[in-house]
Write a protein that holds these residues in place. Structure first.
Motif, short mmCIF file in Angstrom:
data_model
loop_
_atom_site.label_atom_id
_atom_site.label_comp_id
_atom_site.label_asym_id
_atom_site.label_seq_id
_atom_site.Cartn_x
_atom_site.Cartn_y
_atom_site.Cartn_z
N GLN A 13 0.83 -1.21 0.00
CA GLN A 13 0.00 0.00 0.00
C GLN A 13 0.86 1.26 0.00
O GLN A 13 0.55 2.24 -0.68
N VAL A 50 2.24 1.96 -3.53
CA VAL A 50 1.23 2.55 -4.41
C VAL A 50 1.01 4.02 -4.04
O VAL A 50 0.93 4.89 -4.91
N HIS A 82 1.98 6.84 -6.93
CA HIS A 82 0.80 7.41 -7.60
C HIS A 82 0.65 6.87 -9.03
O HIS A 82 0.50 7.64 -9.98
N ASN A 105 -4.42 3.97 -12.51
CA ASN A 105 -5.20 2.79 -12.11
C ASN A 105 -5.03 1.63 -13.06
O ASN A 105 -5.15 0.47 -12.67
N ASP A 106 -4.78 1.92 -14.34
CA ASP A 106 -4.62 0.83 -15.30
C ASP A 106 -3.20 0.27 -15.29
O ASP A 106 -2.89 -0.67 -16.03
N ARG A 144 -2.55 -0.92 -8.87
CA ARG A 144 -3.29 -0.44 -7.71
C ARG A 144 -3.33 -1.53 -6.65
O ARG A 144 -3.10 -2.72 -6.96
N PHE A 145 -3.59 -1.13 -5.44
CA PHE A 145 -3.72 -2.11 -4.35
C PHE A 145 -5.19 -2.46 -4.19
O PHE A 145 -6.06 -1.57 -4.19
N VAL A 146 -5.46 -3.77 -4.08
CA VAL A 146 -6.84 -4.21 -3.86
C VAL A 146 -6.93 -4.93 -2.52
O VAL A 146 -6.04 -5.68 -2.14
N TRP A 166 -1.21 -6.34 -4.80
CA TRP A 166 -1.08 -5.50 -6.00
C TRP A 166 -1.88 -6.11 -7.15
O TRP A 166 -1.83 -7.33 -7.39
N TRP A 167 -2.51 -5.24 -7.92
CA TRP A 167 -3.22 -5.67 -9.13
C TRP A 167 -2.61 -4.92 -10.31
O TRP A 167 -2.59 -3.69 -10.33
#
Length: 410
Positions: free
Chosen positions: A111, A114, A118, A121-122, A125-127, A145-146
């Motif tokens: 986190q 990320v 910055h 999003n594509d 990002r952290f989910v 991470w995604w």
């Protein structure tokens, strides 16, 4: 060493990800390539696994590895899009890659990465866990991470696509074993065990994994073999997961009825055949990634594949001109890499370890730029970080320190 057309001629030894990428990038610039490999086709060594993972490896301090994998990831996606647009036989799936946290501490670090970077999003990002479970379609234990733009790649198909992209400029010499290389009258020669010349050209590129060290001029390169065993699991089309999921290992979607899981990592382990103990290790990793997934699988029932990946001591690739080790005085003061003596026309692209998918396209472009003296695709500090001469500087400095310092306890 850009020059007249007669000089735009190179030998590439090795037809895996490294060699095919170098050949493709030089052929795109109008070079003629003599591609030599002991196998009967491209991508049959470490590049022969059914699938590899395409994703970067971020870090909180954005270190060299993070920056190189990010640059490689971005370059690879552009290259794959170009190959696909040219109707080349590349097989890959941009399914996204979910890199699950190992534990809560690691999740916090992910986190923070990320938040510090910055990213779009594509890109990354952290989910949280619930969203990770939706993405994986499995009750995973943590978030992570995604990488929406990541996915899986058939590495052998990438080798074939690279070579087909400019096929008229690449002359393959398969089933040829190079026993010796030498340089005469400004030309490098690759010879077989009988002393017959397989090919000759002003430029020679070593992309043949740890076998590069068999040649005396490259014996100083600290390449080691890392044995990796991948387990092949039965997988129905559309079954979960349909993305790549990583967590101290990885598992791919089902590809032609087979899902890849692994991989083991053994330094200087020369066993070429799959081992049941390694399948057990891969199943344990799989259960850590997808709890309960491996419960109905037995190691003795699994097929798999073993590959030997060339690895450097600092886990970064070797890309650039080969140093003239014999011309370096170990007693002399250390000098910058730019002043290190090099063997004219001799280059290496090697040491990718387990990151050939993410690094190979960028590595091929960097090497082609170095050879043709074109603007480089990386900053100077990253170019220096992958310069194969770096190990001679480190070794020389260590020897000087050892001589200058008394023995411990003396």
């Amino acid at each position: 060493m850009a020059g007249p057309a007669s000089r735009r001629h190179a030998i590439v030894i090795g037809a895996g990800l490294a060699g095919s990428s170098a050949a493709e990038r030089l052929a795109a610039r109008g070079w003629t390539i003599e591609l030599i490999d002991h196998a009967d086709g491209p991508g049959q060594g470490a590049s022969g696994n059914l699938a590899g993972v395409l994703r970067p490896l971020p870090s909180l301090d954005d270190n060299r590895l993070a920056r190189l994998t990010r640059a490689g990831f971005e370059h690879a996606r552009r290259h794959f899009d170009a190959l696909t647009a040219a109707a080349q036989p590349l097989r890959w799936g941009q399914t996204g890659v979910l890199h699950l946290a190992r534990d809560e501490t690691h999740a916090t670090t992910q986190q923070r990465v990320v938040a510090a970077r910055h990213p779009a999003n594509d890109e990354l990002r952290f989910v949280e866990r619930d969203q990770a479970r939706e993405l994986a379609a499995w009750p995973v234990a943590t978030g992570g991470w995604w990488f929406p733009g990541g996915g899986w790649v058939d590495p052998a198909s990438l080798c074939r696509a690279n070579l087909a992209h400019h096929a008229a400029a690449i002359r393959p010499h398969y089933r040829c074993q190079v026993a010796r290389i030498d340089r005469q009258a400004g030309l490098w020669r690759a010879c077989n065990a009988a002393g017959e010349v397989i090919a000759e050209a002003p430029v020679l590129i070593l992309a043949n994994a740890t076998a590069a060290r068999n040649f005396p001029v490259a014996a100083h390169l600290p390449l080691r073999a890392a044995r990796g065993q991948v387990s092949h699991l039965p997988g129905e089309a559309g079954s979960a997961p349909q993305i790549v999921v990583c967590r101290l290992g990885y598992v791919t979607p089902a590809i032609d009825g087979v899902r890849c899981a692994g991989a083991t990592f053994g330094i200087d382990d020369g066993e070429p055949a799959p081992r049941e103990s390694d399948h057990l290790e891969n199943l344990a990793k799989l259960d850590f990634i997808l709890p309960g997934y491996a419960s109905k699988l037995r190691a003795l029932d699994l097929a798999g594949r073993v590959g030997f990946r060339p690895l450097s001591p600092d886990r970064l690739p070797m890309i650039g001109a080969v140093a003239d080790a014999a011309a370096i005085d170990a007693n002399a003061p250390s000098r910058p890499l730019a002043e290190m003596p090099r063997l004219p026309g001799l280059y290496v692209i090697n040491g990718f370890g387990a990151r050939g998918i993410v690094w190979s396209a960028l590595a091929g472009e960097l090497l082609a730029c170095l050879i043709t003296e074109a603007p480089l695709p990386l900053t100077d500090d990253l170019v220096h970080a992958v310069d194969p001469g770096r190990f001679l500087l480190r070794g020389r400095n260590k020897r000087v320190r050892d001589r200058a310092s008394p023995p411990v306890g003396g």
